[in-house]
Structure formats: structure tokens, C-alpha cells
Design a protein around this motif. Structure first.
Motif, PDB file in Angstrom:
ATOM      1  N   THR A   1     -55.817  93.314  55.117  1.00 50.14           N
ATOM      2  CA  THR A   1     -57.279  93.222  55.188  1.00 50.14           C
ATOM      3  C   THR A   1     -57.852  94.376  56.002  1.00 50.14           C
ATOM      4  O   THR A   1     -57.286  94.757  57.020  1.00 50.14           O
ATOM      5  CB  THR A   1     -57.682  91.879  55.835  1.00 50.14           C
ATOM      6  OG1 THR A   1     -57.208  90.813  55.013  1.00 50.14           O
ATOM      7  CG2 THR A   1     -59.187  91.763  55.982  1.00 50.14           C
TER       8      THR A   1
ATOM      9  N   ARG B   1     -54.906  98.799  65.488  1.00 49.05           N
ATOM     10  CA  ARG B   1     -55.882  97.943  66.173  1.00 49.05           C
ATOM     11  C   ARG B   1     -56.876  98.823  66.911  1.00 49.05           C
ATOM     12  O   ARG B   1     -56.548  99.399  67.935  1.00 49.05           O
ATOM     13  CB  ARG B   1     -55.160  97.004  67.118  1.00 49.05           C
ATOM     14  CG  ARG B   1     -54.163  96.106  66.365  1.00 49.05           C
ATOM     15  CD  ARG B   1     -53.623  95.062  67.250  1.00 49.05           C
ATOM     16  NE  ARG B   1     -54.743  94.263  67.716  1.00 49.05           N
ATOM     17  CZ  ARG B   1     -54.665  92.990  68.012  1.00 49.05           C
ATOM     18  NH1 ARG B   1     -53.534  92.368  67.865  1.00 49.05           N
ATOM     19  NH2 ARG B   1     -55.707  92.337  68.442  1.00 49.05           N
TER      20      ARG B   1
ATOM     21  N   ARG C   1     -65.643  93.869  60.772  1.00 51.68           N
ATOM     22  CA  ARG C   1     -66.718  93.012  61.281  1.00 51.68           C
ATOM     23  C   ARG C   1     -67.380  93.634  62.511  1.00 51.68           C
ATOM     24  O   ARG C   1     -66.703  94.140  63.395  1.00 51.68           O
ATOM     25  CB  ARG C   1     -66.174  91.633  61.642  1.00 51.68           C
ATOM     26  CG  ARG C   1     -65.703  90.844  60.438  1.00 51.68           C
ATOM     27  CD  ARG C   1     -64.993  89.569  60.834  1.00 51.68           C
ATOM     28  NE  ARG C   1     -63.753  89.916  61.534  1.00 51.68           N
ATOM     29  CZ  ARG C   1     -63.262  89.234  62.551  1.00 51.68           C
ATOM     30  NH1 ARG C   1     -63.884  88.179  63.012  1.00 51.68           N
ATOM     31  NH2 ARG C   1     -62.140  89.598  63.115  1.00 51.68           N
TER      32      ARG C   1
ATOM     33  N   THR D   1     -63.552  92.623  55.235  1.00 57.70           N
ATOM     34  CA  THR D   1     -64.482  91.778  55.988  1.00 57.70           C
ATOM     35  C   THR D   1     -65.403  92.712  56.755  1.00 57.70           C
ATOM     36  O   THR D   1     -64.971  93.383  57.682  1.00 57.70           O
ATOM     37  CB  THR D   1     -63.746  90.818  56.949  1.00 57.70           C
ATOM     38  OG1 THR D   1     -62.927  91.579  57.821  1.00 57.70           O
ATOM     39  CG2 THR D   1     -62.890  89.818  56.188  1.00 57.70           C
TER      40      THR D   1
ATOM     41  N   ARG E   1     -57.704  96.825  61.787  1.00 58.03           N
ATOM     42  CA  ARG E   1     -58.626  96.036  62.595  1.00 58.03           C
ATOM     43  C   ARG E   1     -59.531  96.971  63.372  1.00 58.03           C
ATOM     44  O   ARG E   1     -59.082  97.653  64.286  1.00 58.03           O
ATOM     45  CB  ARG E   1     -57.858  95.133  63.554  1.00 58.03           C
ATOM     46  CG  ARG E   1     -57.087  94.055  62.845  1.00 58.03           C
ATOM     47  CD  ARG E   1     -56.456  93.111  63.823  1.00 58.03           C
ATOM     48  NE  ARG E   1     -55.590  92.190  63.116  1.00 58.03           N
ATOM     49  CZ  ARG E   1     -54.553  91.596  63.663  1.00 58.03           C
ATOM     50  NH1 ARG E   1     -54.260  91.801  64.926  1.00 58.03           N
ATOM     51  NH2 ARG E   1     -53.823  90.778  62.956  1.00 58.03           N
TER      52      ARG E   1
ATOM     53  N   HIS F   1     -62.741  95.721  64.311  1.00 58.05           N
ATOM     54  CA  HIS F   1     -63.777  94.774  64.707  1.00 58.05           C
ATOM     55  C   HIS F   1     -64.509  95.291  65.953  1.00 58.05           C
ATOM     56  O   HIS F   1     -63.886  95.662  66.941  1.00 58.05           O
ATOM     57  CB  HIS F   1     -63.122  93.425  64.991  1.00 58.05           C
ATOM     58  CG  HIS F   1     -64.072  92.334  65.327  1.00 58.05           C
ATOM     59  ND1 HIS F   1     -64.781  92.293  66.492  1.00 58.05           N
ATOM     60  CD2 HIS F   1     -64.447  91.233  64.629  1.00 58.05           C
ATOM     61  CE1 HIS F   1     -65.531  91.218  66.518  1.00 58.05           C
ATOM     62  NE2 HIS F   1     -65.347  90.558  65.387  1.00 58.05           N
TER      63      HIS F   1
ATOM     64  N   ASP G   1     -60.541  94.890  58.386  1.00 53.69           N
ATOM     65  CA  ASP G   1     -61.425  94.097  59.237  1.00 53.69           C
ATOM     66  C   ASP G   1     -62.434  95.023  59.898  1.00 53.69           C
ATOM     67  O   ASP G   1     -62.119  95.725  60.857  1.00 53.69           O
ATOM     68  CB  ASP G   1     -60.607  93.349  60.285  1.00 53.69           C
ATOM     69  CG  ASP G   1     -61.457  92.472  61.191  1.00 53.69           C
ATOM     70  OD1 ASP G   1     -62.695  92.418  61.001  1.00 53.69           O
ATOM     71  OD2 ASP G   1     -60.890  91.844  62.104  1.00 53.69           O
TER      72      ASP G   1
ATOM     73  N   GLU H   1     -60.077  97.595  67.594  1.00 54.13           N
ATOM     74  CA  GLU H   1     -61.147  96.692  68.004  1.00 54.13           C
ATOM     75  C   GLU H   1     -61.822  97.164  69.282  1.00 54.13           C
ATOM     76  O   GLU H   1     -61.153  97.471  70.261  1.00 54.13           O
ATOM     77  CB  GLU H   1     -60.642  95.258  68.249  1.00 54.13           C
ATOM     78  CG  GLU H   1     -59.986  94.618  67.058  1.00 54.13           C
ATOM     79  CD  GLU H   1     -58.488  94.535  67.223  1.00 54.13           C
ATOM     80  OE1 GLU H   1     -57.885  95.533  67.647  1.00 54.13           O
ATOM     81  OE2 GLU H   1     -57.918  93.472  66.915  1.00 54.13           O
TER      82      GLU H   1
ATOM     83  N   GLU I   1     -56.501  85.761  51.311  1.00 51.88           N
ATOM     84  CA  GLU I   1     -57.199  86.515  52.353  1.00 51.88           C
ATOM     85  C   GLU I   1     -58.269  87.407  51.729  1.00 51.88           C
ATOM     86  O   GLU I   1     -58.177  87.782  50.569  1.00 51.88           O
ATOM     87  CB  GLU I   1     -56.211  87.392  53.131  1.00 51.88           C
ATOM     88  CG  GLU I   1     -55.162  86.620  53.887  1.00 51.88           C
ATOM     89  CD  GLU I   1     -55.729  85.876  55.076  1.00 51.88           C
ATOM     90  OE1 GLU I   1     -56.617  86.418  55.746  1.00 51.88           O
ATOM     91  OE2 GLU I   1     -55.275  84.749  55.332  1.00 51.88           O
TER      92      GLU I   1
ATOM     93  N   GLY J   1     -52.971  96.940  56.903  1.00 56.32           N
ATOM     94  CA  GLY J   1     -54.241  96.347  57.296  1.00 56.32           C
ATOM     95  C   GLY J   1     -54.898  97.277  58.307  1.00 56.32           C
ATOM     96  O   GLY J   1     -54.314  98.298  58.688  1.00 56.32           O
TER      97      GLY J   1
END
Length: 194
Positions: free
Chosen positions: A53, A13, A57, A82, A33, A35, A55, A15, A78, A31
Motif C-alpha cells: 500500500t 517509513r 494519508r 490511501t 508509509r 503518513h 500510505d 511518516e 487492502e 509499500g
């Protein structure tokens, strides 16, 4: 930060994180993240296997974003990548990216080349059959292997289609045999004339 040949049990993570440079090379991830993260220089996810995924974004990258030679297998239904509203000040390279889910780039801004050469996006390759080892799935070679009945390119034996792809495979195999018989009949006629 550079991570090489790492295996993650949980989704990293990142983010909102601030990084000078970030590189994940030959890693296994469930995955990622990232973001709204900001990377001043390069952000690389190369030669990784992602079973989830990516991620990205609203990710901001100062120079290059690279997803080269990475395999992404998201959960059914999914997206694979992204990257809506991603902002890359130079280039995005995703050569030989093998992404089984959707690849979203809505509202993305990439100033220099967006390169997807050799990438397989948004298709679910057939499942491996037998006991392996398996050659890397290559959709063009797999299609030729189905279409050419007397040639073995090792893809048809290694991968078995399912669902609607099973019907496509049946049509390709049938068309291949029809083509082979037509060519053989034509060659036979030409040889009889001479």
C-alpha cells in the motif's frame, strides 16, 4: 532526495518526515508509509512497482504530487493508495497508474488539476499464464481480445481470469462468437443477392 532504480526489502517509513523534494523513480517497494509527511516542493513516485500500500494519508505537498506510470499491487483486501486528507498546493498527476486496490481520496485537497488519464484503479487484473514475457495488461485491449474471436491481440493468451471475472470472460467470448456468426451470416446473404 532522489532515489532511482532502488529495490527495498522493507517498507520505507517516512511518516512525519520533512523534505524539500522527494522522488522515487523506477523503484521496487513492498509499500510506502508517508503518513503526515511534509514536502515543500514535489513528491514523485514514478515508474515504480509497489507490492503493498502507498500510505499517503495527511501528506502535505507544496507543489506537485505525481504517481505516474506506477504499478500498485496491495495484499488481498487492502487499499492500493490511501490518500485521505492529502493536501496538494498545485496538481496531482496519476497518469497510467495501475492500482489493483482501492484509491482513497476522502477529504483530499488538490488546488489544480487531478489527472488520472489512462489509469486503472480498483480492479484486479487477471493473473499471467504461461512462461512470459507478458505484455502490459490493458483492460480495453483485453476485453476486445475476448470479444473478437478471429483477432489475436496477445492479451487473452497472456492473462487468465479467475473468480467472477472468469464468468465475465466466458460471456464475452460467447458474445464474440455470436457476433462473428451473425456478421458472417449477414455477409453471406448480401453476397447471395448480388
Amino acid at each position: 532526495m532522489r532515489l532511482q532504480r532502488c529495490s527495498f526489502d522493507a517498507v520505507p517509513r517516512l511518516e512525519g518526515g520533512q523534505f524539500e523534494a522527494l522522488e522515487l523513480d523506477e523503484c521496487r517497494l513492498p509499500g510506502l508509509r508517508a503518513h503526515s509527511a511534509r514536502v515543500t516542493q514535489e513528491f514523485k513516485v514514478t515508474r515504480c512497482t509497489v507490492n503493498g500500500t502507498l500510505d499517503l494519508r495527511s501528506l502535505g505537498v507544496g507543489t506537485h504530487l505525481s504517481l505516474e506510470r506506477t504499478t500498485v499491487r496491495p495484499a488481498p483486501g487492502e487499499a492500493g493508495v490511501t490518500a485521505q486528507s492529502v493536501a496538494v498546493d498545485e496538481s496531482l498527476w496519476a497518469t497510467d497508474l495501475d492500482c489493483a486496490g482501492a484509491f482513497h481520496l476522502n477529504n483530499a485537497r488538490v488546488r489544480d488539476p487531478l489527472v488520472l488519464i489512462g489509469s486503472l484503479l480498483g480492479t484486479w487484473p487477471p493473473a499471467p499464464v504461461g512462461g512470459g514475457p507478458y505484455p502490459r495488461f490493458q483492460p480495453v485491449i483485453y476485453t476486445l481480445d475476448l470479444l473478437l474471436p478471429l483477432v489475436d491481440l496477445s492479451q487473452e493468451r497472456a492473462y487468465g481470469p479467475s473468480g467472477a471475472m472468469q464468468w465475465v470472460a466466458i460471456v464475452l467470448v460467447g458474445s464474440g462468437w455470436l457476433l462473428a456468426t451473425t456478421v458472417a451470416a449477414g455477409a453471406g446473404r448480401i453476397l447471395r443477392r448480388t
